[in-house]
Design an enzyme around this catalytic site. Structure first.
Site, PDB file in Angstrom:
ATOM      1  N   PHE A  13       0.797  -1.175   0.345  1.00 29.64           N
ATOM      2  CA  PHE A  13       0.268   0.007   0.045  1.00 29.64           C
ATOM      3  C   PHE A  13       0.410   1.453   0.059  1.00 29.64           C
ATOM      4  O   PHE A  13       0.965   1.750  -0.839  1.00 29.64           O
ATOM      5  CB  PHE A  13      -1.004  -0.224   1.103  1.00 29.64           C
ATOM      6  CG  PHE A  13      -1.121   0.817   1.715  1.00 29.64           C
ATOM      7  CD1 PHE A  13      -2.264   2.215   0.575  1.00 29.64           C
ATOM      8  CD2 PHE A  13      -1.501   1.256   2.826  1.00 29.64           C
ATOM      9  CE1 PHE A  13      -2.753   3.019   1.344  1.00 29.64           C
ATOM     10  CE2 PHE A  13      -2.263   2.493   3.431  1.00 29.64           C
ATOM     11  CZ  PHE A  13      -2.907   3.757   2.166  1.00 29.64           C
ATOM     12  N   SER A 117       6.244   2.496  13.705  1.00 30.24           N
ATOM     13  CA  SER A 117       4.534   2.204  13.854  1.00 30.24           C
ATOM     14  C   SER A 117       4.380   2.886  15.332  1.00 30.24           C
ATOM     15  O   SER A 117       5.190   2.713  16.394  1.00 30.24           O
ATOM     16  CB  SER A 117       4.179   1.007  13.695  1.00 30.24           C
ATOM     17  OG  SER A 117       2.469   1.359  13.681  1.00 30.24           O
ATOM     18  N   TYR A 142       4.731  -7.716  17.162  1.00 32.97           N
ATOM     19  CA  TYR A 142       5.059  -6.750  15.670  1.00 32.97           C
ATOM     20  C   TYR A 142       5.165  -5.427  16.451  1.00 32.97           C
ATOM     21  O   TYR A 142       6.280  -4.693  16.003  1.00 32.97           O
ATOM     22  CB  TYR A 142       3.442  -5.883  15.364  1.00 32.97           C
ATOM     23  CG  TYR A 142       3.250  -4.945  13.903  1.00 32.97           C
ATOM     24  CD1 TYR A 142       3.694  -5.408  12.804  1.00 32.97           C
ATOM     25  CD2 TYR A 142       2.767  -3.892  14.155  1.00 32.97           C
ATOM     26  CE1 TYR A 142       3.907  -4.342  11.731  1.00 32.97           C
ATOM     27  CE2 TYR A 142       2.781  -2.950  13.451  1.00 32.97           C
ATOM     28  CZ  TYR A 142       2.921  -2.906  12.293  1.00 32.97           C
ATOM     29  OH  TYR A 142       3.597  -1.961  11.409  1.00 32.97           O
ATOM     30  N   ARG A 209      -8.837   4.842  16.926  1.00 36.51           N
ATOM     31  CA  ARG A 209      -7.356   5.215  16.097  1.00 36.51           C
ATOM     32  C   ARG A 209      -7.027   6.191  16.323  1.00 36.51           C
ATOM     33  O   ARG A 209      -8.268   7.381  16.096  1.00 36.51           O
ATOM     34  CB  ARG A 209      -7.366   4.127  14.695  1.00 36.51           C
ATOM     35  CG  ARG A 209      -6.670   2.977  15.112  1.00 36.51           C
ATOM     36  CD  ARG A 209      -6.179   2.327  16.051  1.00 36.51           C
ATOM     37  NE  ARG A 209      -6.551   0.958  16.484  1.00 36.51           N
ATOM     38  CZ  ARG A 209      -6.403   0.174  17.785  1.00 36.51           C
ATOM     39  NH1 ARG A 209      -6.718   0.979  18.429  1.00 36.51           N
ATOM     40  NH2 ARG A 209      -6.423  -1.124  17.675  1.00 36.51           N
TER      41      ARG A 209
HETATM   42  N1  LIG Z   1      -1.248   1.089   7.127  1.00 40.10           N
HETATM   43  C1  LIG Z   1      -0.808   1.001   8.305  1.00 40.10           C
HETATM   44  O1  LIG Z   1      -1.890   2.085   9.124  1.00 40.10           O
HETATM   45  C2  LIG Z   1       1.004   1.664   9.052  1.00 40.10           C
HETATM   46  C3  LIG Z   1       0.736   2.459  10.363  1.00 40.10           C
HETATM   47  C4  LIG Z   1       1.972   1.976  10.314  1.00 40.10           C
HETATM   48  C5  LIG Z   1       2.909   1.718  10.007  1.00 40.10           C
HETATM   49  N2  LIG Z   1       2.680   0.749   8.926  1.00 40.10           N
HETATM   50  C6  LIG Z   1       4.415   0.465   7.975  1.00 40.10           C
HETATM   51  O2  LIG Z   1       4.585   0.646   6.940  1.00 40.10           O
HETATM   52  C7  LIG Z   1       5.124  -0.174   6.223  1.00 40.10           C
HETATM   53  C8  LIG Z   1       4.212  -0.136   4.552  1.00 40.10           C
HETATM   54  O3  LIG Z   1       2.861  -0.498   5.976  1.00 40.10           O
HETATM   55  P1  LIG Z   1       2.088  -0.969   4.382  1.00 40.10           P
HETATM   56  O4  LIG Z   1       0.372  -0.549   5.228  1.00 40.10           O
HETATM   57  O5  LIG Z   1       1.615  -0.682   2.952  1.00 40.10           O
HETATM   58  O6  LIG Z   1       1.323  -2.695   4.350  1.00 40.10           O
HETATM   59  P2  LIG Z   1       1.842  -3.684   3.034  1.00 40.10           P
HETATM   60  O7  LIG Z   1       1.111  -4.703   4.043  1.00 40.10           O
HETATM   61  O8  LIG Z   1       0.735  -3.146   2.277  1.00 40.10           O
HETATM   62  O9  LIG Z   1       3.262  -3.939   2.826  1.00 40.10           O
HETATM   63  C9  LIG Z   1       4.308  -4.347   2.798  1.00 40.10           C
HETATM   64  C10 LIG Z   1       5.055  -4.443   1.459  1.00 40.10           C
HETATM   65  O10 LIG Z   1       5.488  -5.413   1.959  1.00 40.10           O
HETATM   66  C11 LIG Z   1       6.238  -6.627   1.398  1.00 40.10           C
HETATM   67  N3  LIG Z   1       7.028  -8.185   2.153  1.00 40.10           N
HETATM   68  C12 LIG Z   1       6.291  -8.093   3.213  1.00 40.10           C
HETATM   69  N4  LIG Z   1       7.249  -9.019   3.413  1.00 40.10           N
HETATM   70  C13 LIG Z   1       8.062  -8.665   2.985  1.00 40.10           C
HETATM   71  C14 LIG Z   1       9.745  -9.848   3.015  1.00 40.10           C
HETATM   72  N5  LIG Z   1      10.787 -11.146   3.200  1.00 40.10           N
HETATM   73  N6  LIG Z   1      10.370  -9.215   1.716  1.00 40.10           N
HETATM   74  C15 LIG Z   1      10.163  -8.873   0.710  1.00 40.10           C
HETATM   75  N7  LIG Z   1       9.139  -7.461   0.782  1.00 40.10           N
HETATM   76  C16 LIG Z   1       7.934  -7.518   2.377  1.00 40.10           C
HETATM   77  C17 LIG Z   1       4.902  -7.069   1.430  1.00 40.10           C
HETATM   78  O11 LIG Z   1       4.325  -8.503   0.345  1.00 40.10           O
HETATM   79  C18 LIG Z   1       3.852  -6.258   1.363  1.00 40.10           C
HETATM   80  O12 LIG Z   1       3.980  -5.869  -0.083  1.00 40.10           O
HETATM   81  C19 LIG Z   1       4.851  -1.146   6.661  1.00 40.10           C
HETATM   82  O13 LIG Z   1       6.188  -1.213   7.466  1.00 40.10           O
HETATM   83  C20 LIG Z   1       4.301  -1.045   7.885  1.00 40.10           C
HETATM   84  O14 LIG Z   1       4.350  -1.563   9.273  1.00 40.10           O
HETATM   85  C21 LIG Z   1       1.808   1.259   8.203  1.00 40.10           C
END
Ligand SMILES: NC(=O)c1ccc[n+]([C@@H]2O[C@H](COP(=O)([O-])OP(=O)(O)OC[C@H]3O[C@@H](n4cnc5c(N)ncnc54)[C@H](O)[C@@H]3O)[C@@H](O)[C@H]2O)c1
Length: 309
Positions: A13, A117, A142, A209
């Site tokens: 995303f 996060s 996490y 949230r």
């Molecule tokens: N979405 C939220 O609300 C939120 C909030 C705080 C922090 N985050 C952090 O922001 C970042 C992005 O979040 P997001 O919502 O886009 O998550 P997402 O799950 O949409 O994207 C994460 C991507 O990482 C890839 N991935 C997972 N394991 C992998 C691996 N071993 N090798 C290569 N790629 C791998 C997945 O395939 C996925 O496409 C993450 O680090 C998440 O922890 C997200």
């Protein structure tokens, strides 16, 4: 020559939005993900399918492209999965993050921006909003992984001179969020309501949230890439309950079904709200997109998807 950036998690995303923005800003961008490349990111983005736990593969790629900037957004990003499969979470979010940073430093990378996060590392602080001074007391594997990764990155920064910026985002929402995951209430509810399917709230709906729009988070990552290296909450400072999210989306989508309630999930926290003041001071960042606008844009995107599917 165009500056070179490596972005991890581009099939997901947030990193998808980020890659698009970096390309528009003139970066030469390579995206990495364990999932297959996305077709909607255009030809300008080089997409490499790679598991970031594969250190040899990571090293080879970094040595090949020698990016000035690495933005690390790939993660095992689900709280529930982290509670069920802690090893997967630790290997992905801690070990692979540490090694990616070490390999980046070895390849001459100057700046490493890490997606931690804010919703997870503080756990359930007694006083809200949480600030960067709030004790780090995660309630999920996490959250503990993200907190541990931050500590390891501090060590790498110290040892190698790699400049590390850490984003601690609240709950990110917006177009392109996966509606099939276990998290991402806005995406899940939007799609289900547009399909007139039942919507489940875990708990009584009073849990809160802090929702920050994805383009605001992308802007924060850009500023974290060229501002002073630091650690900042990326949030709105506004607390919104899941019940309110339900009501807002129901209104926008014309949804009339009653809500279904189920048990709360392990690791989920009751309230979350983060103070964005430091990001304003350090990076000149503040959220631009109001909740109502962001939700409307999100619903619009999901509506378009329904129309083409
Ligand atoms: N979405 C939220 O609300 C939120 C909030 C705080 C922090 N985050 C952090 O922001 C970042 C992005 O979040 P997001 O919502 O886009 O998550 P997402 O799950 O949409 O994207 C994460 C991507 O990482 C890839 N991935 C997972 N394991 C992998 C691996 N071993 N090798 C290569 N790629 C791998 C997945 O395939 C996925 O496409 C993450 O680090 C998440 O922890 C997200």
């Amino acid at each position: 020559m165009a500056p070179n950036a490596l972005v991890t998690g581009t099939s997901g995303f947030v990193a998808g939005h980020l890659a698009r923005r970096l390309l528009a800003d003139g970066y030469d961008v390579t995206g990495v993900d364990i999932k297959p490349p996305r077709s909607d990111l255009g030809d300008a983005l080089r997409q490499v399918t790679l598991d970031i736990r594969d250190r040899v593969g990571v090293r080879a790629l970094l040595q090949e492209i020698r990016p000035e900037l690495v933005i690390h957004a790939a993660a095992q990003a689900s709280v529930s999965v982290s509670m069920r499969e802690p090893r997967l979470d630790v290997e992905t979010n801690v070990v692979a993050t540490l090694e990616l940073a070490q390999e980046a430093a070895a390849a001459g990378t100057q700046r490493f921006v890490f997606f931690s996060s804010g919703g997870a590392v503080y756990g359930e602080p007694a006083v809200l909003p949480a600030t960067e001074e709030t004790a780090v007391e995660p309630k999920s594997i996490y959250g503990a992984s993200k907190a541990a990764a931050e500590l390891y990155l501090g060590v790498v920064a110290d040892q190698t001179g790699l400049e590390v910026s850490v984003l601690r985002p609240a709950n990110i929402y917006g177009p392109e969020q996966n509606p099939h995951g276990e998290a991402g209430v806005m995406a899940i509810f939007s799609q289900r309501m547009l399909r007139n399917e039942l919507v489940t709230i875990f708990g009584d709906g009073s849990q809160t949230r802090d929702y920050v729009y994805v383009e605001d988070v992308v802007e924060a990552a850009i500023r974290a890439s060229d501002g002073v290296p630091d650690t900042c909450d990326i949030s709105t400072g506004i607390e919104v309950s899941t019940g309110q999210v339900f009501e807002t989306l129901a209104q926008l989508t014309g949804y009339e079904q009653p809500v279904v309630h189920d048990d709360e999930r392990p690791g989920d926290i009751a309230r979350s709200m983060l103070d964005p003041t430091k990001a304003g001071r350090v990076w000149g960042w503040e959220p631009q997109v109001a909740f109502e606008d962001g939700v409307a844009r999100t619903v619009e995107w999901f509506r378009e998807q329904e129309a083409v599917s």
